[in-house]
Design an enzyme around this catalytic site. Sequence first.
Site, PDB file in Angstrom:
ATOM      1  N   MET A   1      -6.469   4.006   2.540  1.00  0.00           N
ATOM      2  CA  MET A   1      -7.228   2.998   3.285  1.00  0.00           C
ATOM      3  C   MET A   1      -7.010   3.215   4.782  1.00  0.00           C
ATOM      4  O   MET A   1      -7.225   2.304   5.588  1.00  0.00           O
ATOM      5  CB  MET A   1      -6.806   1.593   2.861  1.00  0.00           C
TER       6      MET A   1
ATOM      7  N   HIS B   1       0.171   7.301   8.003  1.00  0.00           N
ATOM      8  CA  HIS B   1       1.521   7.521   8.514  1.00  0.00           C
ATOM      9  C   HIS B   1       2.105   8.726   7.787  1.00  0.00           C
ATOM     10  O   HIS B   1       1.418   9.352   6.949  1.00  0.00           O
ATOM     11  CB  HIS B   1       2.389   6.270   8.324  1.00  0.00           C
TER      12      HIS B   1
ATOM     13  N   HIS C   1       1.517   9.178   4.012  1.00  0.00           N
ATOM     14  CA  HIS C   1       0.224   9.733   3.592  1.00  0.00           C
ATOM     15  C   HIS C   1       0.193  11.253   3.822  1.00  0.00           C
ATOM     16  O   HIS C   1      -0.315  12.009   2.990  1.00  0.00           O
ATOM     17  CB  HIS C   1      -0.924   9.130   4.422  1.00  0.00           C
TER      18      HIS C   1
ATOM     19  N   GLN D   1     -10.641  -5.094  -3.142  1.00  0.00           N
ATOM     20  CA  GLN D   1      -9.249  -5.281  -3.567  1.00  0.00           C
ATOM     21  C   GLN D   1      -8.495  -6.296  -2.704  1.00  0.00           C
ATOM     22  O   GLN D   1      -7.294  -6.478  -2.874  1.00  0.00           O
ATOM     23  CB  GLN D   1      -8.510  -3.945  -3.611  1.00  0.00           C
TER      24      GLN D   1
ATOM     25  N   LYS E   1       5.381   3.724  -3.538  1.00  0.00           N
ATOM     26  CA  LYS E   1       5.621   2.375  -2.989  1.00  0.00           C
ATOM     27  C   LYS E   1       4.763   1.359  -3.747  1.00  0.00           C
ATOM     28  O   LYS E   1       5.193   0.258  -4.022  1.00  0.00           O
ATOM     29  CB  LYS E   1       5.316   2.323  -1.496  1.00  0.00           C
TER      30      LYS E   1
HETATM   31  O1  PAF Z   1      -3.086   2.509  -2.074  1.00  0.00           O
HETATM   32  C1  PAF Z   1      -4.113   2.387  -1.384  1.00  0.00           C
HETATM   33  O2  PAF Z   1      -4.157   2.734  -0.199  1.00  0.00           O
HETATM   34  C2  PAF Z   1      -5.356   1.805  -2.023  1.00  0.00           C
HETATM   35  O3  PAF Z   1      -5.046   0.793  -2.914  1.00  0.00           O
HETATM   36  C3  PAF Z   1      -6.263   2.870  -2.673  1.00  0.00           C
HETATM   37  C4  PAF Z   1      -5.566   3.553  -3.835  1.00  0.00           C
HETATM   38  C5  PAF Z   1      -6.680   3.896  -1.651  1.00  0.00           C
HETATM   39  C6  PAF Z   1      -7.522   2.203  -3.229  1.00  0.00           C
HETATM   40  O4  PAF Z   1      -8.245   1.559  -2.228  1.00  0.00           O
END
Ligand code: PAF
Length: 279
Positions: A29, A33, A36, A60, A148
Site C-alpha cells: 500500500m 520502507h 518492503h 480493507q 508483521k
Molecule cells: O499488507 C498490505 O500492505 C496490504 O494489506 C496488501 C496485502 C497490500 C493488500 O492491500
Amino acid sequence: MQIFKEIAPLRAFLSKNSDSASLGFVPTMGALHAGHISLIKASRHENKFTACSIFVNPAQFNNANDLEKYPRTLDQDLEMLNKAGCDVVFVPEAMEMYETEPLIKFDFGELDKVLEGKFRPGHFSGVALVVSKLFHLIKPTVAYFGQKDFQQFKIIERLVNELKFDLKLKAMPILREADGLAMSSRNSRLNSKQRTDAVVFYRALTEARKLLKAGESISSAKETVAKICERVESVKLEYFELAECNNLKAVENVTDNTVLLIAGFVGETRLIDNLLMTE
Ligand code: PAF
C-alpha cells in the site's frame, strides 16, 4: 522500471515481457520502507522478473479517517523501487480496481473473527478481495508478504489454497528499527515522543516471551504486558494474545508453535506486532 496505472497495458506488457515461470510479486500500500525493499530484494534474488503494486485499498479500511490518514509517498516509493531493481510497478487509482461497488465478500470463519478481525470488521474481506484481483492480473509464480501481518498471511494462505491460485506464498521476517520497533508505513505518522513510546509493544512481547519461557502462566504474562503498556501515557493496548501459528486458535499451553500477537494505539496511530515463541 515500467510503471502502469491501468490494467489493460499492464496485462499486455506482462504477457509479452515477463517470464511467467519466474515472476515474483510484492503487493503493497506504498509508504515503502526497508521492510518492503527486503521483499523486493528476496523476489529479485529468487525470480527473473519482479512486480510490485502500490494501492491503498479502500475496501480493507473500516475507518474512513484511517484511510484518509494512511501515508502516501508515491514519488519516494517509485525511487526506492527503481533503486532496488523492481521491473514493473502497478499504481492503479481506486476506480481502476473498483469500477463498481464490490459485491463479493469473503468469510474465513474463525480465522477472520479473532485478533485483528475482532477490531477491524470487514478488513480481511477487503484484503482478500484486492489480493485476489492482483493475483489474477499479475499471475505471479511467487508472492511475498511481511510476517508483521501474521493473520493476513494466514488468511491469504487459505485464500490461495481454497481458490487454487497457482502460486507460492512466502512470509518474510519482520524488519525492526535499532530499538526493536517493527518497521511499518504507519510509523511515519508518529511524532518523535510517540516514536520513542511505540517500542513498548516490542518490549512487552519480548518480556512476555521471557516470562513464558521461564514457566510463568499465560495470565501472568498477559498482566505483565498490560502493566508495561499502561505505564506509557500515549499508548492504549487493544489486545495481547497467544495463538497457535497454523490456525490462530487461542492457546491454553504454550508450545514451539505459539505466536504472541499485540495491537494497540500510540496516540491516534494503530500498530501491530508479533513474535514467535521460537524466534
Ligand atoms: O499488507 C498490505 O500492505 C496490504 O494489506 C496488501 C496485502 C497490500 C493488500 O492491500
